[in-house]
Design a protein around this motif. Structure first.
Motif, mmCIF file in Angstrom:
data_model
loop_
_atom_site.group_PDB
_atom_site.id
_atom_site.type_symbol
_atom_site.label_atom_id
_atom_site.label_comp_id
_atom_site.label_asym_id
_atom_site.label_seq_id
_atom_site.Cartn_x
_atom_site.Cartn_y
_atom_site.Cartn_z
ATOM 1 N N VAL A 111 0.857 -1.183 0.000
ATOM 2 C CA VAL A 111 0.000 0.000 0.000
ATOM 3 C C VAL A 111 0.895 1.236 0.000
ATOM 4 O O VAL A 111 1.859 1.320 0.772
ATOM 5 N N VAL A 112 0.597 2.188 -0.867
ATOM 6 C CA VAL A 112 1.300 3.463 -0.934
ATOM 7 C C VAL A 112 0.294 4.584 -0.660
ATOM 8 O O VAL A 112 -0.771 4.623 -1.279
ATOM 9 N N ILE A 113 0.613 5.449 0.286
ATOM 10 C CA ILE A 113 -0.248 6.572 0.633
ATOM 11 C C ILE A 113 0.353 7.841 0.045
ATOM 12 O O ILE A 113 1.536 8.122 0.236
ATOM 13 N N LEU A 114 -0.452 8.587 -0.704
ATOM 14 C CA LEU A 114 0.012 9.786 -1.376
ATOM 15 C C LEU A 114 -0.166 11.027 -0.494
ATOM 16 O O LEU A 114 -1.038 11.077 0.375
ATOM 17 N N ALA A 115 0.667 12.032 -0.760
ATOM 18 C CA ALA A 115 0.556 13.285 -0.019
ATOM 19 C C ALA A 115 -0.665 14.077 -0.456
ATOM 20 O O ALA A 115 -1.295 14.764 0.355
ATOM 21 N N ASP A 116 -1.010 13.983 -1.739
ATOM 22 C CA ASP A 116 -2.151 14.726 -2.275
ATOM 23 C C ASP A 116 -3.075 13.784 -3.033
ATOM 24 O O ASP A 116 -2.643 12.740 -3.529
ATOM 25 N N ALA A 117 -4.347 14.157 -3.128
ATOM 26 C CA ALA A 117 -5.342 13.325 -3.795
ATOM 27 C C ALA A 117 -5.373 13.622 -5.285
ATOM 28 O O ALA A 117 -5.580 14.773 -5.686
ATOM 29 N N PRO A 118 -5.160 12.628 -6.140
ATOM 30 C CA PRO A 118 -5.269 12.848 -7.584
ATOM 31 C C PRO A 118 -6.707 13.185 -7.988
ATOM 32 O O PRO A 118 -7.666 12.792 -7.311
ATOM 33 N N THR A 119 -6.857 13.863 -9.086
ATOM 34 C CA THR A 119 -8.183 14.212 -9.602
ATOM 35 C C THR A 119 -8.675 13.087 -10.515
ATOM 36 O O THR A 119 -9.041 13.314 -11.672
ATOM 37 N N ILE A 120 -8.658 11.866 -9.984
ATOM 38 C CA ILE A 120 -9.017 10.660 -10.720
ATOM 39 C C ILE A 120 -9.997 9.852 -9.876
ATOM 40 O O ILE A 120 -9.844 9.760 -8.653
ATOM 41 N N THR A 121 -11.007 9.254 -10.499
ATOM 42 C CA THR A 121 -11.913 8.368 -9.765
ATOM 43 C C THR A 121 -11.203 7.056 -9.475
ATOM 44 O O THR A 121 -10.687 6.413 -10.385
ATOM 45 N N PRO A 122 -11.128 6.627 -8.218
ATOM 46 C CA PRO A 122 -10.393 5.406 -7.888
ATOM 47 C C PRO A 122 -11.128 4.151 -8.331
ATOM 48 O O PRO A 122 -12.344 4.155 -8.543
ATOM 49 N N ALA A 123 -10.365 3.068 -8.454
ATOM 50 C CA ALA A 123 -10.944 1.766 -8.781
ATOM 51 C C ALA A 123 -11.541 1.131 -7.533
ATOM 52 O O ALA A 123 -11.177 1.466 -6.403
ATOM 53 N N MET A 124 -12.429 0.162 -7.729
ATOM 54 C CA MET A 124 -13.048 -0.592 -6.639
ATOM 55 C C MET A 124 -12.323 -1.923 -6.490
ATOM 56 O O MET A 124 -12.038 -2.596 -7.480
ATOM 57 N N ILE A 125 -11.968 -2.313 -5.266
ATOM 58 C CA ILE A 125 -11.258 -3.566 -5.059
ATOM 59 C C ILE A 125 -12.244 -4.705 -4.822
ATOM 60 O O ILE A 125 -13.339 -4.513 -4.277
#
Length: 469
Positions: A111-125
């Motif tokens: 798992v990698v946690i980003l400093a900022d949130a991308p302007t992309i809709t995330p995938a569903m696991i």
């Protein structure tokens, strides 16, 4: 056999010494060449590139700031870059699964946690067990073949689950050009599938079996969904939940940089004729919208930024020439020169730059960098087979007291402690193969002989040396 892919540097050097025979493939550390049989893909925006220390992997955004990838793609404690939607995002944390085994390639998830949130809709696991025969959509940024250097492009292909184990799903070997597969650089990437009417990520690319196209394995996401959710602090999209809307893109920064302006002809203080062409060099980070030429403070010519040269007629005497450039934000830059205008023919425009110097002479026979076929061709007795540059040349050992010649770098060797000079290469770092039993699809660890092997053993046995950048 499952092979493990290693992210090796860009130079492989073989040293021949007296009495050395042929080396077996198990003794070598060599470079190998995205999705096999894949096509360039603009969909699945949650899949992006993950880079760190020159390595290339694939990863998937599954929450506002949560990214899932393979454990062998990350180095805890270091910063990783996740590129998605054309924007780079830096990590604040990278966590491998606590039961990850780098030798057996088990529990290969991180798992990698980003400093900022991308302007992309995330995938569903996925949270339910997949079944054999389930159709997969494979996405990755790796290569399309074992010896094809085309990594870095997002590609997609189709495959079906061939096997389901407690922690992994199998991807069968490609039997035709319609069968997708995984290759170097795809590590950590997603396999999507339709489950209960929703597209979910069911796997994380982990290993390939033999060469690219011969099949491989994904780590099952459903088995590790609870652990991923815990490490992400709940920032995970699962079936039955609504994906969070992506944050709005930030407003573009205000343009405060003026254009850079230089008058390249005539030179300051020059004596010129009455008719000349003022030549300029103008750059701006956003683009120039207007350029003006003034003579003694009076604007004599204006254009809209599509040409930087100004033919002009001048009166004899001392004249001040000023060029002013303006960008869309109203920022202005200028340059000026003072010249002396004389009666008569105009001064000629500057001559073009002379042709570049010819290529330097090749090094003398047997010297460092000279072409060689065997150790006897070199004064040092060391002939390097550089697979990155595609050439053989004479090399030499090096250390802190014996630096390498100009244009080369001293590199450590795999397992022996020896150091050797390798010619500098313009090629970028790339994923490579190495090791004896297993090879990951994108890692930054090297396998090989134990570090206790002495330097004289390297010279006697001709062990392949692997250049580290």
């Amino acid at each position: 056999m499952t092979t493990r892919m290693l992210c090796l540097p860009t130079l492989v050097v073989t040293l021949w010494t007296m009495g050395c025979g042929d080396l077996t493939p198990e003794m070598l550390g060599i470079r190998r060449e995205s999705v096999v049989n894949g096509q360039p893909h603009s969909g699945h925006p949650s899949a992006g590139k993950l880079t760190h220390s020159g390595s290339l992997c694939t990863a998937t955004l599954i929450g506002k700031k949560t990214v899932v990838t393979a454990a062998h793609c990350v180095s805890p404690g270091y910063t990783h870059t996740f590129e998605v939607g054309g924007v780079d995002y830096q990590s604040v944390k990278a966590v491998q699964h606590p039961q990850y085994n780098s030798y057996q390639i088990t529990n290969d998830i991180a798992v990698v946690i980003l400093a900022d949130a991308p302007t992309i809709t995330p995938a569903m696991i996925n949270t339910t067990a997949p079944a054999v025969g389930l159709e997969l959509t494979i996405v990755g940024y790796g290569k399309t073949g074992e010896y094809i250097s085309d990594a870095g492009v997002k590609r997609m292909a189709k495959a079906k689950v061939s096997q389901v184990t407690p922690t992994r799903v199998g991807i069968p070997a490609s039997s035709s050009s319609a069968d997708g597969n995984i290759c170097n650089g795809d590590s950590g990437g997603p396999s999507y599938a339709m489950v209960n009417g929703q597209e979910v990520q069911v796997g994380v690319h982990s290993t390939k079996s033999g060469s690219c196209g011969s099949g491989g394995h994904d780590t099952r996401v459903d088995v590790f969904a609870d652990w991923v959710t815990q490490e992400a602090g709940g920032d995970v999209v699962k079936p039955g939940t609504t994906p969070p809307p992506p944050p709005p893109p930030p407003p573009p920064p205000a343009d405060t940089n003026p254009p850079s302006v230089a008058i390249t002809f005539p030179a300051a203080g020059a004596t010129v004729g009455k008719s000349i062409t003022v030549k300029t060099q103008i750059t701006d980070d956003k683009g120039v919208t207007k350029i003006e030429l003034s003579v003694d403070g009076t604007v004599v010519s204006t254009n809209q930024g599509n040409t930087f040269d100004f033919p002009v007629a001048l009166q004899p005497g001392a004249r001040m020439l000023k060029v002013t450039a303006e960008d869309a934000a109203g920022n202005k830059g200028e340059a000026l020169v003072t010249v002396t205008v004389q009666d008569g023919d105009p001064a000629p425009d500057p001559k073009p730059d002379p042709k570049p110097d010819p290529k330097p002479d090749p090094p003398p026979s047997g010297a460092f960098g000279a072409t060689c076929q065997e150790q006897a061709d070199c004064l040092t007795g060391l002939c390097a087979d550089d697979l990155t540059l595609g050439a053989r040349y004479c090399t030499q050992l090096c250390d802190t007291n014996q630096p390498c010649p100009t244009g080369s770098t001293c590199f450590g060797t795999e397992g022996s402690g020896a150091q050797v000079c390798g010619l500098d290469s313009p090629a970028p770092p790339d994923n490579s193969l190495g090791g004896q039993d297993t090879e990951l699809l994108g890692s930054c660890n090297l396998s090989g002989a134990p570090p206790s092997v002495a330097l004289w053993w390297v010279l006697l046995l001709g062990i392949w040396l692997i250049r580290r950048r």
